[in-house]
Design a protein around this motif. Structure first.
Motif, PDB file in Angstrom:
ATOM      1  N   ARG A 234       0.810  -1.219   0.000  1.00 20.74           N
ATOM      2  CA  ARG A 234       0.000   0.000   0.000  1.00 20.74           C
ATOM      3  C   ARG A 234       0.843   1.268   0.000  1.00 20.74           C
ATOM      4  NH1 ARG A 234      -1.086   3.436   4.057  1.00 20.74           N
ATOM      5  NH2 ARG A 234      -0.334   2.960   6.165  1.00 20.74           N
ATOM      6  N   ARG A 235       2.005   1.225   0.637  1.00 26.72           N
ATOM      7  CA  ARG A 235       2.835   2.422   0.714  1.00 26.72           C
ATOM      8  C   ARG A 235       3.630   2.666  -0.569  1.00 26.72           C
ATOM      9  NH1 ARG A 235       4.135   4.703   5.704  1.00 26.72           N
ATOM     10  NH2 ARG A 235       2.867   3.899   7.445  1.00 26.72           N
ATOM     11  N   LEU A 236       4.103   1.597  -1.202  1.00 24.30           N
ATOM     12  CA  LEU A 236       5.005   1.744  -2.337  1.00 24.30           C
ATOM     13  C   LEU A 236       4.405   1.316  -3.664  1.00 24.30           C
ATOM     14  CD1 LEU A 236       8.283   0.298  -0.738  1.00 24.30           C
ATOM     15  CD2 LEU A 236       7.590   2.700  -0.916  1.00 24.30           C
ATOM     16  N   GLY A 237       3.305   0.582  -3.646  1.00 25.82           N
ATOM     17  CA  GLY A 237       2.769  -0.005  -4.865  1.00 25.82           C
ATOM     18  C   GLY A 237       1.856   0.910  -5.638  1.00 25.82           C
ATOM     19  N   GLY A 238       1.143   0.308  -6.565  1.00 31.08           N
ATOM     20  CA  GLY A 238       0.166   1.026  -7.370  1.00 31.08           C
ATOM     21  C   GLY A 238      -1.129   0.247  -7.400  1.00 31.08           C
ATOM     22  N   ARG A 239      -2.160   0.876  -7.925  1.00 27.12           N
ATOM     23  CA  ARG A 239      -3.454   0.191  -7.975  1.00 27.12           C
ATOM     24  C   ARG A 239      -3.392  -1.065  -8.844  1.00 27.12           C
ATOM     25  NH1 ARG A 239      -5.104   5.667  -8.165  1.00 27.12           N
ATOM     26  NH2 ARG A 239      -6.188   6.280  -6.252  1.00 27.12           N
ATOM     27  N   GLU A 240      -2.625  -1.005  -9.938  1.00 27.07           N
ATOM     28  CA  GLU A 240      -2.568  -2.188 -10.797  1.00 27.07           C
ATOM     29  C   GLU A 240      -1.908  -3.360 -10.093  1.00 27.07           C
ATOM     30  OE1 GLU A 240       1.285  -0.102 -12.093  1.00 27.07           O
ATOM     31  OE2 GLU A 240      -0.408   0.168 -10.736  1.00 27.07           O
ATOM     32  N   ILE A 241      -0.921  -3.073  -9.232  1.00 25.71           N
ATOM     33  CA  ILE A 241      -0.244  -4.147  -8.503  1.00 25.71           C
ATOM     34  C   ILE A 241      -1.154  -4.699  -7.411  1.00 25.71           C
ATOM     35  CG2 ILE A 241       1.763  -4.726  -7.076  1.00 25.71           C
ATOM     36  CD1 ILE A 241       3.351  -2.657  -8.691  1.00 25.71           C
ATOM     37  N   ALA A 242      -1.882  -3.822  -6.725  1.00 24.76           N
ATOM     38  CA  ALA A 242      -2.835  -4.282  -5.706  1.00 24.76           C
ATOM     39  C   ALA A 242      -3.942  -5.115  -6.334  1.00 24.76           C
ATOM     40  CB  ALA A 242      -3.422  -3.085  -4.963  1.00 24.76           C
ATOM     41  N   ALA A 243      -4.450  -4.673  -7.486  1.00 24.64           N
ATOM     42  CA  ALA A 243      -5.507  -5.424  -8.163  1.00 24.64           C
ATOM     43  C   ALA A 243      -4.995  -6.779  -8.628  1.00 24.64           C
ATOM     44  CB  ALA A 243      -6.045  -4.627  -9.349  1.00 24.64           C
ATOM     45  N   ALA A 244      -3.762  -6.822  -9.123  1.00 19.66           N
ATOM     46  CA  ALA A 244      -3.180  -8.094  -9.546  1.00 19.66           C
ATOM     47  C   ALA A 244      -3.052  -9.049  -8.370  1.00 19.66           C
ATOM     48  CB  ALA A 244      -1.817  -7.860 -10.196  1.00 19.66           C
ATOM     49  N   ALA A 245      -2.668  -8.520  -7.205  1.00 20.89           N
ATOM     50  CA  ALA A 245      -2.576  -9.367  -6.012  1.00 20.89           C
ATOM     51  C   ALA A 245      -3.942  -9.944  -5.658  1.00 20.89           C
ATOM     52  CB  ALA A 245      -2.008  -8.562  -4.840  1.00 20.89           C
ATOM     53  N   GLY A 246      -4.978  -9.121  -5.752  1.00 21.24           N
ATOM     54  CA  GLY A 246      -6.326  -9.609  -5.481  1.00 21.24           C
ATOM     55  C   GLY A 246      -6.757 -10.674  -6.463  1.00 21.24           C
ATOM     56  N   ALA A 247      -6.442 -10.472  -7.740  1.00 16.20           N
ATOM     57  CA  ALA A 247      -6.806 -11.455  -8.768  1.00 16.20           C
ATOM     58  C   ALA A 247      -6.103 -12.786  -8.536  1.00 16.20           C
ATOM     59  CB  ALA A 247      -6.477 -10.913 -10.151  1.00 16.20           C
ATOM     60  N   ILE A 248      -4.840 -12.731  -8.116  1.00 15.76           N
ATOM     61  CA  ILE A 248      -4.091 -13.957  -7.837  1.00 15.76           C
ATOM     62  C   ILE A 248      -4.745 -14.721  -6.695  1.00 15.76           C
ATOM     63  CG2 ILE A 248      -1.903 -14.847  -6.940  1.00 15.76           C
ATOM     64  CD1 ILE A 248      -0.527 -12.504  -8.464  1.00 15.76           C
ATOM     65  N   LEU A 249      -5.137 -14.020  -5.634  1.00 23.02           N
ATOM     66  CA  LEU A 249      -5.795 -14.670  -4.500  1.00 23.02           C
ATOM     67  C   LEU A 249      -7.143 -15.257  -4.898  1.00 23.02           C
ATOM     68  CD1 LEU A 249      -5.064 -12.229  -1.540  1.00 23.02           C
ATOM     69  CD2 LEU A 249      -4.222 -14.562  -1.788  1.00 23.02           C
ATOM     70  N   ALA A 250      -7.927 -14.496  -5.645  1.00 21.79           N
ATOM     71  CA  ALA A 250      -9.248 -14.975  -6.065  1.00 21.79           C
ATOM     72  C   ALA A 250      -9.124 -16.214  -6.933  1.00 21.79           C
ATOM     73  CB  ALA A 250      -9.993 -13.873  -6.810  1.00 21.79           C
ATOM     74  N   ALA A 251      -8.142 -16.212  -7.818  1.00 22.00           N
ATOM     75  CA  ALA A 251      -7.937 -17.370  -8.686  1.00 22.00           C
ATOM     76  C   ALA A 251      -7.623 -18.618  -7.863  1.00 22.00           C
ATOM     77  CB  ALA A 251      -6.814 -17.082  -9.683  1.00 22.00           C
ATOM     78  N   ARG A 252      -6.815 -18.456  -6.840  1.00 21.02           N
ATOM     79  CA  ARG A 252      -6.489 -19.599  -5.976  1.00 21.02           C
ATOM     80  C   ARG A 252      -7.756 -20.142  -5.319  1.00 21.02           C
ATOM     81  NH1 ARG A 252      -1.694 -21.229  -3.689  1.00 21.02           N
ATOM     82  NH2 ARG A 252      -2.002 -22.910  -2.193  1.00 21.02           N
ATOM     83  N   LEU A 253      -8.584 -19.251  -4.804  1.00 20.84           N
ATOM     84  CA  LEU A 253      -9.818 -19.671  -4.138  1.00 20.84           C
ATOM     85  C   LEU A 253     -10.771 -20.375  -5.090  1.00 20.84           C
ATOM     86  CD1 LEU A 253     -10.410 -16.446  -2.003  1.00 20.84           C
ATOM     87  CD2 LEU A 253      -9.753 -18.706  -1.114  1.00 20.84           C
ATOM     88  N   GLU A 254     -10.708 -20.004  -6.372  1.00 23.73           N
ATOM     89  CA  GLU A 254     -11.620 -20.572  -7.371  1.00 23.73           C
ATOM     90  C   GLU A 254     -10.977 -21.683  -8.209  1.00 23.73           C
ATOM     91  OE1 GLU A 254     -14.785 -19.769  -7.603  1.00 23.73           O
ATOM     92  OE2 GLU A 254     -14.613 -18.277  -5.995  1.00 23.73           O
ATOM     93  N   HIS A 255      -9.805 -22.161  -7.786  1.00 23.13           N
ATOM     94  CA  HIS A 255      -9.112 -23.272  -8.474  1.00 23.13           C
ATOM     95  C   HIS A 255      -8.775 -22.918  -9.932  1.00 23.13           C
ATOM     96  CE1 HIS A 255      -9.929 -25.990  -5.082  1.00 23.13           C
ATOM     97  NE2 HIS A 255     -11.119 -25.440  -5.051  1.00 23.13           N
ATOM     98  N   ILE A 256      -8.209 -21.721 -10.107  1.00 22.75           N
ATOM     99  CA  ILE A 256      -7.825 -21.252 -11.449  1.00 22.75           C
ATOM    100  C   ILE A 256      -6.318 -21.042 -11.481  1.00 22.75           C
ATOM    101  CG2 ILE A 256      -8.074 -19.411 -13.158  1.00 22.75           C
ATOM    102  CD1 ILE A 256     -10.807 -18.769 -11.768  1.00 22.75           C
ATOM    103  N   PRO A 257      -5.605 -21.755 -12.354  1.00 23.82           N
ATOM    104  CA  PRO A 257      -4.171 -21.510 -12.490  1.00 23.82           C
ATOM    105  C   PRO A 257      -3.898 -20.137 -13.111  1.00 23.82           C
ATOM    106  CG  PRO A 257      -4.888 -23.281 -13.959  1.00 23.82           C
ATOM    107  CD  PRO A 257      -6.080 -22.846 -13.198  1.00 23.82           C
TER     108      PRO A 257
END
Length: 348
Positions: A234-257
């Motif tokens: 949050r201190r050093l990143g950008g919105r695109e990096i935060a959104a990518a982190a969220g997408a990676i987590l969501a994919a894991r929860l939904e069994h998506i490589p």
């Protein structure tokens, strides 16, 4: 998805997800390996394609993995630090490139069309750049979590293989700051030229030196607050990096490589890896970027890139090309004949 927490801080919601991430399906992997031994080819002769199919099976949870709904998502964000002259291109180029994508004029458009990949672009408040990380936080905690949640929703339409890319002038600079905060070492170890941060020109050395100085200033300004990976984000990143982190987590929860693109997207994975090294086991590095430190980062993450083509473009190009390879790998595994079906003799 990230729930609403009415008692704790927003980051508590994110941390809670790490306790419920599903693991790989070993039964599916065993089934793939067994079928591989029956296909009309020498054992192991498809090399990395066979490994890719095992990875698909593990994270799709499917003994018969397939790629029928591949999706490339590109998250776009603008950075306050871009006003400090870290790029040869003005911040307005981020939106101009999104317009170019919408018109079908980007390299990523052609790659997705060639491999029949779905393609979505997300404008993350481009008219509201994040804070200049040399003098303020990029995002506050609530905004960071909200952006991660937005990234999680990017897969809402469904997919069985997710490729993640980004677009944003200054993104390489903030990614370098994230790596320096997570891994230590001098700023110049992590700062590179970047395709969108300046071609090789007479002013290139000056611009590169400026980027190094800016990362050093950012680390100094936030010193004492960078022991928590989510605080680094949050201190050093950008919105695109935060959104990518969220997408990676969501994919894991939904069994998506997940296939990761280059330097900035890998920064999102690095933040999650710093919290729990197993959190990105469902991710494969789509390619090795020409950005100098990308190889160092992938080694730290334990990721072997599928492709190495000298790409330095961003916008998901490398991950999309890798998706085409994975798609072909799944087709070979699923559609090839067995020795019995083809009447082909096995090795003696």
């Amino acid at each position: 998805m990230i729930p609403t927490n009415t008692t704790g801080m927003p980051f508590d919601d994110v941390r809670g997800l790490f306790h419920v991430l599903p693991g790989p399906d070993e039964f599916a992997v065993a089934a793939v390996k067994a079928r591989n031994r029956e296909l009309t080819k020498p054992v192991g002769s498809l090399g990395a394609l066979e490994t890719a199919v095992e990875w698909l099976a593990a994270w799709q949870g499917n003994p018969k993995p397939a790629v029928r709904r591949p999706l490339v998502v590109v998250f776009a964000g603008n950075h306050g630090v871009a006003s400090r002259g870290v790029s040869a291109f003005p911040p307005a180029v981020t939106r101009q490139m999104l317009d170019n994508f919408a018109a079908g004029g980007g390299a990523i458009n052609q790659i997705c069309a060639s491999y029949d990949l779905g393609f979505k672009v997300f404008d993350l408040a481009l008219d509201l750049p994040t804070g200049d990380i040399t003098r303020e936080e990029a995002l506050d905690e609530k905004a960071c979590v909200a952006t991660m949640a937005f990234g999680m929703e990017a897969i809402a339409g469904g997919t069985d293989l997710l490729s993640i890319g980004e677009m944003g002038i200054g993104g390489g600079t903030v990614a370098a700051a994230i790596y320096a905060a997570l891994y230590g070492g001098p700023a110049d170890q992590w700062v590179g030229r970047g395709a969108w941060e300046g071609p090789t020109t007479a002013g290139d050395a000056e611009r590169l030196a400026r980027k190094i100085t800016i990362v050093e200033e950012a680390l100094a300004f936030h010193a004492g607050h960078l022991t928590d990976p989510l605080e680094v984000l949050r201190r050093l990143g950008g919105r695109e990096i935060a959104a990518a982190a969220g997408a990676i987590l969501a994919a894991r929860l939904e069994h998506i490589p997940v296939l990761l693109d280059g330097y900035a997207v890998t920064a999102a994975a690095a933040v999650l890896h710093a919290i729990d090294p197993q959190a990105i086991d469902h991710c494969m590095a789509g390619h090795l970027s020409a950005e100098g430190a990308h190889a160092q980062v992938l080694e730290r993450l334990g990721k072997k890139p599928l492709l190495s083509l000298g790409l330095q473009l961003g916008e998901g190009a490398g991950a999309a090309l890798a998706a085409g390879i994975v798609k072909a790998a799944a087709a070979c595994h699923g559609e090839m004949a067995t020795f019995t079906q083809a009447g082909v003799s096995r090795a003696g």
